[in-house]
Motif scaffolding. Structure first.
Motif, mmCIF file in Angstrom:
data_model
loop_
_atom_site.group_PDB
_atom_site.id
_atom_site.type_symbol
_atom_site.label_atom_id
_atom_site.label_comp_id
_atom_site.label_asym_id
_atom_site.label_seq_id
_atom_site.Cartn_x
_atom_site.Cartn_y
_atom_site.Cartn_z
ATOM 1 N N UNK A 154 0.688 -1.071 0.028
ATOM 2 C CA UNK A 154 -0.165 0.192 0.029
ATOM 3 C C UNK A 154 0.796 1.498 0.064
ATOM 4 N N UNK A 155 0.309 2.407 -0.273
ATOM 5 C CA UNK A 155 0.815 3.844 -0.038
ATOM 6 C C UNK A 155 1.741 3.956 -1.198
ATOM 7 N N UNK A 156 2.249 5.270 -1.392
ATOM 8 C CA UNK A 156 3.045 5.672 -2.508
ATOM 9 C C UNK A 156 4.308 6.324 -1.937
ATOM 10 N N UNK A 157 5.616 6.419 -2.548
ATOM 11 C CA UNK A 157 6.584 7.120 -1.901
ATOM 12 C C UNK A 157 6.279 8.317 -1.212
ATOM 13 N N UNK A 158 6.650 8.655 -0.287
ATOM 14 C CA UNK A 158 7.702 8.009 0.640
ATOM 15 C C UNK A 158 7.119 7.392 1.739
ATOM 16 N N UNK A 159 5.675 6.804 1.623
ATOM 17 C CA UNK A 159 4.917 6.391 2.697
ATOM 18 C C UNK A 159 4.625 4.759 2.351
ATOM 19 N N UNK A 160 5.448 3.902 1.363
ATOM 20 C CA UNK A 160 5.048 2.667 1.047
ATOM 21 C C UNK A 160 4.803 1.885 2.202
ATOM 22 N N UNK A 161 4.158 0.724 2.071
ATOM 23 C CA UNK A 161 4.249 -0.475 3.229
ATOM 24 C C UNK A 161 4.052 -1.603 2.287
#
Length: 188
Positions: free
Chosen positions: A95-102
């Motif tokens: 999930x998420x997009x850079x800079x908060x991918x997981x």
């Protein structure tokens, strides 16, 4: 003339697992995508035998021995969420997009399926007596025999490990194979 059937076995250079997706009588067994076991450090194979002795006339008359289990213990330096999913079950979601991918592995009571899988390990080239050759160990149908060792270590690296028991394939009865190659063959 065939190659020698006797060799040293030095180190483990790579290991991969693959989910067993079908094991029909009469075969062939079908496997899913190969997954790297990252940072493989050890692949130790052992087994159990059951010994039955027939005694009579105040002495031993016969002995019968049966293989009752083949087990493998694997230690690897890096954690792989995909390997966890393949050997325990669960789901892996990104999930998420850079800079908060997981990327998360979640195990629930409903998806802890302990699916069967194949494990193949190989020496590095020249890890056998044959110059340029290698040795492959394959366990064709494994199921975890204990929950994997996971977690953290204080002020040190935490390696992961698991143990699994082998069953013979329904398709062809294979439990374990050792293949000595004259020319090294990469796991693909």
């Amino acid at each position: 003339m065939p190659i020698s059937r006797v060799t040293k076995v030095y180190s483990v250079g790579d290991a991969k697992i693959s989910p067993l997706t079908s094991d029909p009588a009469g075969g062939p067994a079908v496997y899913g995508t190969l997954l790297d076991v990252p940072g493989i450090q050890e692949m130790a194979i052992s087994g159990d035998v059951e010994v039955k002795q027939l005694r009579g006339d105040n002495g031993k008359l016969a002995t019968n021995v049966t293989i009752t289990n083949i087990q493998v213990a694997v230690t690897h330096a890096k954690l792989s969420l995909d390997v966890l999913k393949a050997i325990i079950g669960g789901t892996v979601t990104d999930t998420g997009t850079t800079p908060a991918q997981k990327s998360a592995w979640d195990l629930t009571q409903a998806n802890a399926t302990l699916p069967p899988f194949k494990l193949e390990g190989v020496t590095p080239p020249n890890g056998v007596d044959i110059v340029g050759g290698d040795l492959h160990w394959t366990l064709h149908k494994l199921t975890l025999s204990a929950f994997p060792d996971l977690g953290f270590a204080n002020e040190d690296y935490r390696v992961s490990s698991f143990t699994a028991d082998a069953d013979p394939l329904i398709a062809d009865g294979k439990w374990i194979s050792a293949v000595l190659n004259e020319t090294a063959v990469a796991l693909v």
